[in-house]
Design a protein around this motif. Structure first.
Motif, PDB file in Angstrom:
ATOM      1  N   MET A  10     -29.835 -26.290 -20.142  1.00 42.97           N
ATOM      2  CA  MET A  10     -29.639 -25.283 -19.100  1.00 42.97           C
ATOM      3  C   MET A  10     -29.084 -23.978 -19.677  1.00 42.97           C
ATOM      4  SD  MET A  10     -30.055 -24.721 -15.877  1.00 42.97           S
ATOM      5  CE  MET A  10     -30.172 -26.329 -15.090  1.00 42.97           C
ATOM      6  N   ARG A  11     -28.275 -24.069 -20.723  1.00 44.49           N
ATOM      7  CA  ARG A  11     -27.656 -22.863 -21.271  1.00 44.49           C
ATOM      8  C   ARG A  11     -28.690 -21.941 -21.938  1.00 44.49           C
ATOM      9  NH1 ARG A  11     -26.614 -23.350 -26.887  1.00 44.49           N
ATOM     10  NH2 ARG A  11     -27.110 -25.445 -27.682  1.00 44.49           N
ATOM     11  N   ASN A  12     -29.857 -22.496 -22.287  1.00 47.79           N
ATOM     12  CA  ASN A  12     -30.900 -21.687 -22.927  1.00 47.79           C
ATOM     13  C   ASN A  12     -32.013 -21.293 -21.965  1.00 47.79           C
ATOM     14  OD1 ASN A  12     -29.894 -21.524 -25.604  1.00 47.79           O
ATOM     15  ND2 ASN A  12     -30.492 -23.670 -25.931  1.00 47.79           N
ATOM     16  N   ILE A  13     -31.730 -21.388 -20.675  1.00 48.62           N
ATOM     17  CA  ILE A  13     -32.793 -21.144 -19.703  1.00 48.62           C
ATOM     18  C   ILE A  13     -33.260 -19.690 -19.727  1.00 48.62           C
ATOM     19  CG2 ILE A  13     -31.282 -20.595 -17.744  1.00 48.62           C
ATOM     20  CD1 ILE A  13     -33.227 -22.325 -16.032  1.00 48.62           C
ATOM     21  N   PHE A  14     -32.381 -18.767 -20.170  1.00 47.68           N
ATOM     22  CA  PHE A  14     -32.775 -17.363 -20.255  1.00 47.68           C
ATOM     23  C   PHE A  14     -33.082 -16.930 -21.691  1.00 47.68           C
ATOM     24  CE2 PHE A  14     -29.945 -17.558 -16.481  1.00 47.68           C
ATOM     25  CZ  PHE A  14     -30.899 -17.230 -15.525  1.00 47.68           C
ATOM     26  N   ASN A  15     -33.172 -17.918 -22.571  1.00 48.99           N
ATOM     27  CA  ASN A  15     -33.494 -17.643 -23.969  1.00 48.99           C
ATOM     28  C   ASN A  15     -34.986 -17.878 -24.182  1.00 48.99           C
ATOM     29  OD1 ASN A  15     -33.699 -17.382 -26.717  1.00 48.99           O
ATOM     30  ND2 ASN A  15     -32.215 -18.997 -27.207  1.00 48.99           N
ATOM     31  N   LYS A  16     -35.738 -16.789 -24.347  1.00 49.49           N
ATOM     32  CA  LYS A  16     -37.183 -16.901 -24.461  1.00 49.49           C
ATOM     33  C   LYS A  16     -37.604 -17.729 -25.673  1.00 49.49           C
ATOM     34  CE  LYS A  16     -38.176 -12.493 -22.151  1.00 49.49           C
ATOM     35  NZ  LYS A  16     -38.810 -11.160 -22.300  1.00 49.49           N
ATOM     36  N   GLU A  17     -36.850 -17.633 -26.749  1.00 49.96           N
ATOM     37  CA  GLU A  17     -37.219 -18.346 -27.971  1.00 49.96           C
ATOM     38  C   GLU A  17     -37.042 -19.859 -27.833  1.00 49.96           C
ATOM     39  OE1 GLU A  17     -34.940 -16.717 -31.114  1.00 49.96           O
ATOM     40  OE2 GLU A  17     -35.919 -14.741 -31.045  1.00 49.96           O
ATOM     41  N   ALA A  18     -36.291 -20.291 -26.826  1.00 50.86           N
ATOM     42  CA  ALA A  18     -36.029 -21.717 -26.659  1.00 50.86           C
ATOM     43  C   ALA A  18     -37.135 -22.438 -25.903  1.00 50.86           C
ATOM     44  CB  ALA A  18     -34.701 -21.926 -25.925  1.00 50.86           C
ATOM     45  N   TYR A  19     -38.107 -21.726 -25.375  1.00 50.17           N
ATOM     46  CA  TYR A  19     -39.156 -22.354 -24.577  1.00 50.17           C
ATOM     47  C   TYR A  19     -40.235 -22.917 -25.503  1.00 50.17           C
ATOM     48  CZ  TYR A  19     -37.259 -20.792 -20.137  1.00 50.17           C
ATOM     49  OH  TYR A  19     -36.467 -20.628 -19.033  1.00 50.17           O
ATOM     50  N   ARG A  20     -40.149 -24.283 -25.718  1.00 47.36           N
ATOM     51  CA  ARG A  20     -41.137 -24.973 -26.572  1.00 47.36           C
ATOM     52  C   ARG A  20     -41.491 -26.331 -25.954  1.00 47.36           C
ATOM     53  NH1 ARG A  20     -37.233 -23.377 -30.330  1.00 47.36           N
ATOM     54  NH2 ARG A  20     -36.634 -25.538 -30.587  1.00 47.36           N
ATOM     55  N   PRO A  21     -42.120 -26.496 -24.808  1.00 47.14           N
ATOM     56  CA  PRO A  21     -42.495 -25.434 -23.870  1.00 47.14           C
ATOM     57  C   PRO A  21     -41.360 -25.069 -22.920  1.00 47.14           C
ATOM     58  CG  PRO A  21     -43.315 -27.505 -23.088  1.00 47.14           C
ATOM     59  CD  PRO A  21     -42.619 -27.803 -24.386  1.00 47.14           C
ATOM     60  N   VAL A  22     -40.261 -25.864 -22.908  1.00 46.66           N
ATOM     61  CA  VAL A  22     -39.096 -25.574 -22.082  1.00 46.66           C
ATOM     62  C   VAL A  22     -37.864 -25.702 -22.965  1.00 46.66           C
ATOM     63  CG1 VAL A  22     -40.151 -26.329 -19.907  1.00 46.66           C
ATOM     64  CG2 VAL A  22     -38.966 -27.991 -21.347  1.00 46.66           C
ATOM     65  N   PRO A  23     -36.731 -25.144 -22.558  1.00 52.82           N
ATOM     66  CA  PRO A  23     -35.507 -25.290 -23.358  1.00 52.82           C
ATOM     67  C   PRO A  23     -35.104 -26.754 -23.462  1.00 52.82           C
ATOM     68  CG  PRO A  23     -35.263 -23.541 -21.732  1.00 52.82           C
ATOM     69  CD  PRO A  23     -36.524 -24.265 -21.401  1.00 52.82           C
ATOM     70  N   MET A  24     -34.918 -27.230 -24.665  1.00 54.92           N
ATOM     71  CA  MET A  24     -34.638 -28.647 -24.892  1.00 54.92           C
ATOM     72  C   MET A  24     -33.437 -28.803 -25.819  1.00 54.92           C
ATOM     73  SD  MET A  24     -37.178 -30.121 -23.243  1.00 54.92           S
ATOM     74  CE  MET A  24     -37.401 -31.759 -23.908  1.00 54.92           C
ATOM     75  N   GLY A  25     -32.872 -30.040 -25.812  1.00 52.16           N
ATOM     76  CA  GLY A  25     -31.908 -30.403 -26.838  1.00 52.16           C
ATOM     77  C   GLY A  25     -30.498 -30.677 -26.380  1.00 52.16           C
ATOM     78  N   ASP A  26     -30.125 -30.390 -25.110  1.00 57.27           N
ATOM     79  CA  ASP A  26     -28.744 -30.572 -24.666  1.00 57.27           C
ATOM     80  C   ASP A  26     -28.531 -31.835 -23.842  1.00 57.27           C
ATOM     81  OD1 ASP A  26     -27.814 -28.400 -25.986  1.00 57.27           O
ATOM     82  OD2 ASP A  26     -27.733 -27.065 -24.250  1.00 57.27           O
ATOM     83  N   GLY A  27     -29.557 -32.635 -23.668  1.00 58.36           N
ATOM     84  CA  GLY A  27     -29.391 -33.926 -23.003  1.00 58.36           C
ATOM     85  C   GLY A  27     -29.307 -33.878 -21.496  1.00 58.36           C
ATOM     86  N   GLN A  28     -29.489 -32.719 -20.879  1.00 60.06           N
ATOM     87  CA  GLN A  28     -29.458 -32.634 -19.426  1.00 60.06           C
ATOM     88  C   GLN A  28     -30.804 -33.075 -18.848  1.00 60.06           C
ATOM     89  OE1 GLN A  28     -28.626 -28.505 -19.432  1.00 60.06           O
ATOM     90  NE2 GLN A  28     -26.404 -28.747 -19.490  1.00 60.06           N
ATOM     91  N   GLN A  29     -30.793 -33.402 -17.573  1.00 60.39           N
ATOM     92  CA  GLN A  29     -32.006 -33.893 -16.925  1.00 60.39           C
ATOM     93  C   GLN A  29     -32.326 -33.041 -15.707  1.00 60.39           C
ATOM     94  OE1 GLN A  29     -31.188 -37.987 -16.051  1.00 60.39           O
ATOM     95  NE2 GLN A  29     -31.104 -38.591 -18.194  1.00 60.39           N
TER      96      GLN A  29
END
Length: 877
Positions: free
Chosen positions: A458-477
């Motif tokens: 969720m913290r990378n939701i406004f980080n365009k570079e994190a979309y692969r295809p969506v921001p991933m990696g923090d374990g949230q659902q």
């Protein structure tokens, strides 16, 4: 071979030494001439004897390379003591393509990999022979004694390349006609055959173990026979000889095993030596073996170190769970007298060990903090095998990694310093899912589209570079689900943070959903959109990991609210068709889950849960007398038939019937009618009474579940499941609510659940067909249910690319409702049995199909239900 091209033209004296002036290379070769000459070991100017040892060695060197055929040396010219040689060779062909016939595609690929038949390799007689022998031996080891393999090569269109064709005829798998034992009197042939887990006599009624002879497994089974004797006290039992005779005509083998049983022994004195941490009494309790017990070598080994269970209650784990990684424990026979054996359990405790460096490798998508916060092994803490095993289980439960590939590696083990480094190796797998599911239920096709991002950031939701295809990696659902058909739609959104606040394992979750249902006439297959039922749901919850009794326990609580709005929705599902209901409920649950290690295919552990869901007791505080809510206050109206009309009738108080008043004749043709005033009219109308009763739902619901996983043998796992649910009320005059009920039977898929219902799987019957039927023929849900299930599972493959397992099941259960005339009786159950298959692939998600046979009738039926097919389709990326 040394040949003279033209002896008359080029004479030479045999045995005469010459100096090599030149070596000319001819024939079919792709190598540079100088390279070939280098292979021979001969050099220009070298002194050789013709014929002689030098030429012979050169031919041998070229032959050993395995690259050439038809190696010949010729004498082209002699000038004085100089000799000109010609080397004529043919390069062996290379493999351009290999093809296998006679086996399945998956087996073909495995065989090509095992035999290393790669493009460009040299094809010679040795390769052909070894390939043929390897495949034949492989199938013979698997019980195909008559397997035949032919290897054929033929030229390719490309220069000096060949294609290889391998034809495999496995033949029929050899069966075992009999296993004969001689020399055994203490244990029967039947018990000894049972001890052989893999080598079985042909039996048409055996399902899970076919009769086959595999040499390696046969040797293991001979060891199992001796282990069986050791379990019964016969320490000296041994196999004197064994033979396997093959009958080619019947394609069966007979096995003969000659035994020497020896005498029966008993445990004598058992002493512990070297123990300073634990007392003899404590270790004796852990060992569980007393003087005079029948000798059991297998049990003794398991009580010291059970290699089949990583978290077994044995003495080795007792030490290793308390920091003594370097401890060694051995049982030594110290004295044998008559039929008694004394033992010493010799313990070398060693120094305490501490975790030093803890690292994780292989997490390419998941952030380090998501994994490290799940680790129960921390630098500086005492070594604990229990913490190590639990950590592996916790990483597997995350669902982000291949559970079969999680491997803790011990590095820099230093007994002198008392430290050990642990490196957890993980392999990422697809954790985000797209669900595409279709099925037929409720009289129409139901489609589902769901997006589940199980490792969201969720913290990378406004980080365009994190979309692969969506921001991933923090374990949230994050999940979005849409479900609908021609007569209903459901939209839901949920979010979960497993470490709320980031410091402790407190799980926060919330969800919001909206459902709309239109009245569907199943008979005419028409939808009336003027009659609808709408639901808005909101829930918020917290779950916390407990330390008692262990880290596998959880306590969760949630607050939920549902608003039900009915608009002319008279279906029998509810006792009123207009109005609204509200459901404000609080749920608490205690759960312990130590299933391991693969969440798709657990092989050990269990899951227990006890939950209580309840609403406030409104009837205790709102002052409404629900017992008299429906009483009828009636006024008698009299008139003279034929003289007075009904609107001229008067009551004792002189009241006159008004237009629109509710009236009914109490005695046929008596001229006596009943008038109901406005308040009594509302009370007498049952739908309005129920609207008042269920304006705010009042209930409590208790659920209990136990789920066990036990490894029977090898990879065969038994799942045992027991469930119980009870829906009750605080006020018997208010009664049970028509919501939150249990619907039993079928595949267990919720599809659309408008009224908070819970669908309980019981295969072998149509969906919800085991739900009690009331006197009006309606299935309004059960208030009590119980279910028992046994499922045998066997994995076909558990690779990251695909997890597939087969299953058979037997289950029984039933739903009960006192108002529907079915009182609770835990021994009156509907039973079923069947088999199925589960496939989980990252590219397609979960695919499942079950074939169940119902042995009993559905509710309202007479004969047994028979066979039913249940399936589910999903897709994951």
């Amino acid at each position: 071979m040394l040949a003279q091209e033209d002896e008359e033209r080029v004479p030479f004296e045999q045995g005469t030494p010459y100096y090599i002036a030149n070596i000319d290379v001819t024939g079919k070769i792709s190598y540079n001439q100088q390279t070939v000459v280098t292979f021979t070991g001969l050099e220009k100017g070298q002194r050789i004897t013709v014929p002689g040892e030098e030429i012979s060695k050169a031919i041998k060197k070229l032959g050993k390379l395995g690259l050439f055929s038809d190696i010949n040396f010729y004498v082209n010219k002699i000038e004085g003591d100089s000799i000109y040689l010609e080397l004529n060779i043919n390069e062996l062909p290379k493999l351009s393509e290999s093809k296998i016939n006679g086996v399945k595609k998956s087996k073909k690929e495995a065989l090509i990999k095992d035999t290393k038949l790669t493009k460009g390799m040299i094809v010679n007689e040795n390769l052909i022979t070894t390939t043929k022998n390897y495949i034949e031996n492989k199938y013979r080891k698997d019980g195909f004694y008559n397997s035949k393999v032919t290897v054929t090569t033929f030229p390719d269109t490309t220069a000096n390349e060949v294609k290889m064709l391998i034809n495999i005829d496995k033949g029929d798998k050899v069966k075992i006609s009999n296993i004969n034992f001689t020399g055994n009197s203490k244990l029967s042939d039947a018990k000894l055959r049972k001890a052989m887990k893999n080598t079985k006599v042909k039996n048409p009624i055996r399902i899970f173990k076919a009769s086959k002879f595999i040499r390696d497994k046969y040797q293991e089974d001979l060891d199992n026979v001796i282990s069986k004797y050791k379990e019964k006290g016969y320490r000296d039992a041994r196999i004197i000889s064994d033979s396997v005779s093959y009958n080619k005509k019947s394609n069966k083998i007979a096995i003969n095993v000659k035994l020497e049983e020896g005498n029966k022994y008993y445990f004598g004195n058992i002493k512990f030596l070297g123990n300073t941490i634990y007392t003899d009494q404590g270790l004796n309790r852990m060992l569980g073996i007393k003087k005079g017990d029948t000798y059991n070598g297998v049990l003794l080994e398991k009580r010291i170190a059970d290699k089949t269970k990583p978290d077994a209650d044995d003495i080795t784990n007792l030490y290793q769970n308390n920091g003594y990684l370097f401890s060694t424990i051995n049982a030594v026979e110290t004295r044998t007298y008559n039929d008694t054996i004394d033992f010493e359990i010799r313990i070398m405790e060693g120094p305490l060990a501490y975790f030093n460096k803890i690292s994780v490798v292989g997490n390419d998508k998941t952030n380090d903090k998501v994994i490290y916060r799940e680790l129960l092994t921390h630098p500086g803490e005492k070594y604990s095998k229990e913490a190590l095993v639990q950590t592996i289980r916790e990483i597997g439960q995350l669902g982000f990694f291949d559970p079969e590939a999680i491997e803790p590696k011990f590095k820099n083990v230093d007994p002198a310093a008392g430290t050990v480094d642990i490196e957890y190796n993980v392999v990422e797998k697809g954790s985000s899912q797209i669900e595409l599911q279709g099925g037929y239920g409720g009289g129409g096709f139901i489609g589902t589209l769901g997006l589940s991002f199980n490792n969201f950031s969720m913290r990378n939701i406004f980080n365009k570079e994190a979309y692969r295809p969506v921001p991933m990696g923090d374990g949230q659902q994050v999940s979005l689900r849409l479900q609908g058909s021609s007569y209903f739609q459901t939209y839901s959104l949920s979010f979960a943070e497993p470490w709320f606040g980031g410091k402790k394992p407190v799980r926060f979750n919330t969800s919001l959903s909206y459902s709309k249902q239109f009245l569907n006439n199943y008979a005419s297959n028409s939808v009336d959109r003027s009659r609808s039922f709408n639901i808005i749901s909101l829930s918020v919850g917290l779950a916390k990991r407990l330390s008692i009794p262990d880290n596998s326990s959880y306590f969760s609580q949630s607050l939920s609210f549902q608003y039900y709005d009915l608009n002319n929705y008279n279906t029998g599902l509810f006792t009123f068709g207009n109005g609204s209901s509200r459901n404000l409920a609080y749920t608490v649950e205690v759960k312990r889950n130590n299933k391991g290690v693969n969440p798709i295919f657990p092989t050990y552990g269990s899951e227990f849960s006890l939950s209580l869901k309840f609403t406030p007791p409104y009837s205790l505080i709102n002052g409404i007398d629900y017992g008299s809510l429906g009483d009828k206050k009636e006024n008698k109206l009299k008139y003279t038939p034929g003289v007075q009309t009904l609107d001229q009738a008067t009551g004792p108080d002189g009241s006159i019937v008004q237009a629109g008043d509710y009236i009914r004749e109490t005695t046929e043709n008596s001229g006596v009618y009943t008038k109901v005033d406005d308040y009594t009219q509302a009370s007498a109308d049952q739908s309005k009474v129920d609207q008042e009763k269920f304006k705010w739902l009042e209930y409590y619901k208790i659920k209990l579940k136990g789920d066990w996983y036990t490894k029977i043998y090898g990879k065969l796992v038994l799942r045992s499941l027991a469930e119980f649910g009870f829906l009750g009320n605080y006020n018997s005059e208010r009664g049970n609510v028509p919501f939150e009920r249990f619907y039993i039977g079928g595949d267990g898929l919720a599809n659309f659940a408008l009224d908070g219902r819970e669908t309980i799987q019981l295969r072998g019957y149509p969906n919800q067909s085991l739900t009690p039927i009331d006197k009006d023929g309606n299935q309004n849900g059960a208030t009590i249910y119980n279910k028992f299930s046994f499922e045998l599972r066997y994995p076909l493959t558990l690779k990251n690319q695909a997890s597939i397992y087969a299953l058979t099941f037997f289950e029984a259960g039933a739903g009960y409702d006192k108002q529907a005339g079915k009182r609770y009786n835990p021994f009156v159950l509907q039973r079923s049995a069947g088999f199925g298959l589960r496939v989980f692939m990252p590219a397609f998600g979960l695919l499942g199909i079950d074939f169940g046979h119902g042995f009993d009738a559905v509710e309202g039926g007479t004969g047994k239900n028979g066979w039913e097919t249940h399936f589910i389709i999903g897709q994951q990326f």
